[in-house]
Scaffold this active site. Structure first.
Site, short mmCIF file in Angstrom:
data_model
loop_
_atom_site.label_atom_id
_atom_site.label_comp_id
_atom_site.label_asym_id
_atom_site.label_seq_id
_atom_site.Cartn_x
_atom_site.Cartn_y
_atom_site.Cartn_z
N ALA A 1 8.18 -3.44 5.13
CA ALA A 1 7.73 -4.06 6.39
C ALA A 1 7.12 -5.42 6.06
O ALA A 1 6.60 -5.64 4.97
CB ALA A 1 6.69 -3.17 7.04
N GLY B 1 9.40 0.35 3.69
CA GLY B 1 10.35 0.59 4.78
C GLY B 1 11.79 0.37 4.34
O GLY B 1 12.70 0.99 4.87
#
Ligand SMILES: C/C=C/C(=O)SCCNC(=O)CCNC(=O)[C@H](O)C(C)(C)COP(=O)(O)OP(=O)(O)OC[C@H]1O[C@@H](n2cnc3c(N)ncnc32)[C@H](O)[C@@H]1OP(=O)(O)O
Length: 260
Positions: free
Chosen positions: A66, A111
């Site tokens: 992220a 992520g």
């Protein structure tokens, strides 16, 4: 056409290729999230795509996680909204009736690793490193990483990686069953495309059933999963693909599967 195009879908020979291109580290920003959602909707609506490859642009990162700097914007309505959007996308990857291959061209962190875990197969360049370093930020993976990693490599190894935030090499990832293949540096996309083209010509219904049975069956008691397998065997006996496969074998010719 978004002015800041950070996710691209190309389609050729029955293979869709999604490339995340958000320099310098292909971090998951709001733009990446929204454009990834759009291209996955295009994949879902396509009759041409029979296998999908997901990769990152450049040679440094697949996806470095992220966008830490963009957290305030991404989490302005709390982490659940952001995670729900990714959960819908990752669930689509797991339920899509086609093989989905992650071509790891570089670092797959946080992520980015969680995106990789939602794919069916993973082919990594030899210098790739992959992991869930969230704990080093005082975080935990919020896009399914705690669950999918444990299901793939086992709870003991998953806890070790989650507790330490260790970023492991491609070879170690191969050893623990996190990736299918480690290939010479810079060839992961090429190898993934080779495999995807082969699978795109294969018996799509059989592959879709096998994917569903492994994914759905892994969460069922064995006898129920075996029954689900048998129900799919019965369904596949009604497909044209099976007839074609049998006739092609008998007549010593390549089968031409029509996915029906
Ligand atoms: C729910 C999901 C949660 C998550 O995913 S949490 C985030 C998980 N990811 C990480 O923790 C990775 C953080 N980044 C790093 O560890 C390193 O970076 C790299 C290993 C990816 C690369 O290291 P190096 O080659 O030394 O480059 P550099 O100077 O650290 O980074 C180059 C530029 O990229 C920015 N950057 C790196 N990772 C991120 C990120 N995840 N979010 C936002 N920006 C990132 C840096 O700040 C810097 O930028 P500038 O050149 O302006 O200083």
């Amino acid at each position: 056409m978004p002015e800041n195009k950070v996710v691209e879908l190309t389609v050729a020979e029955g293979v869709g290729v999604i490339t995340i291109n958000n320099p310098p580290v292909n971090a998951l920003t709001l733009d990446v999230r929204e454009q990834l959602r759009q291209v996955l909707q295009e994949v879902e609506g396509s009759n041409e795509i029979r296998a999908l490859v997901i990769t990152g642009a450049g040679s440094k990162c697949f996806v470095a996680g992220a966008d830490i700097k963009d957290f305030p914007r991404q989490m302005e309505n709390g982490p659940r909204e952001n995670a729900t959007i990714y959960k819908e996308m990752f669930t689509y990857l797991e339920e899509a009736p086609m093989p989905i291959i992650a071509a790891l061209n570089g670092l797959a962190l946080g992520g980015g690793c969680e995106l990789v875990l939602a794919c069916d197969l993973r082919i990594a360049d030899e210098l790739v490193k992959i992991g869930l370093p969230e704990v080093t930020l005082g975080l935990i993976p919020g896009l399914g990483g705690t669950q999918r990693l444990a299901r793939l490599v086992g709870q003991t190894k998953a806890k070790e990686l989650l507790f330490t935030g260790t970023i492991i090499s491609a070879e170690e990832a191969l050893r623990i069953g996190l990736v299918n293949q480690v290939v010479p540096q810079g060839t992961a996309l090429e190898e993934a495309l080779k495999l995807a083209r082969k699978l795109a010509k294969g018996a799509g219904v059989a592959m879709a059933y096998a994917k569903h049975l492994v994914n759905a069956g892994s969460e069922l008691p064995l006898q129920e999963a075996l029954e689900m397998e048998m129900q799919h065997v019965e369904k596949i006996f009604d497909t044209e693909d099976l007839q074609e496969g049998l006739e092609a074998f008998i007549n010593k010719r390549p089968a031409v599967f029509k996915n029906r």
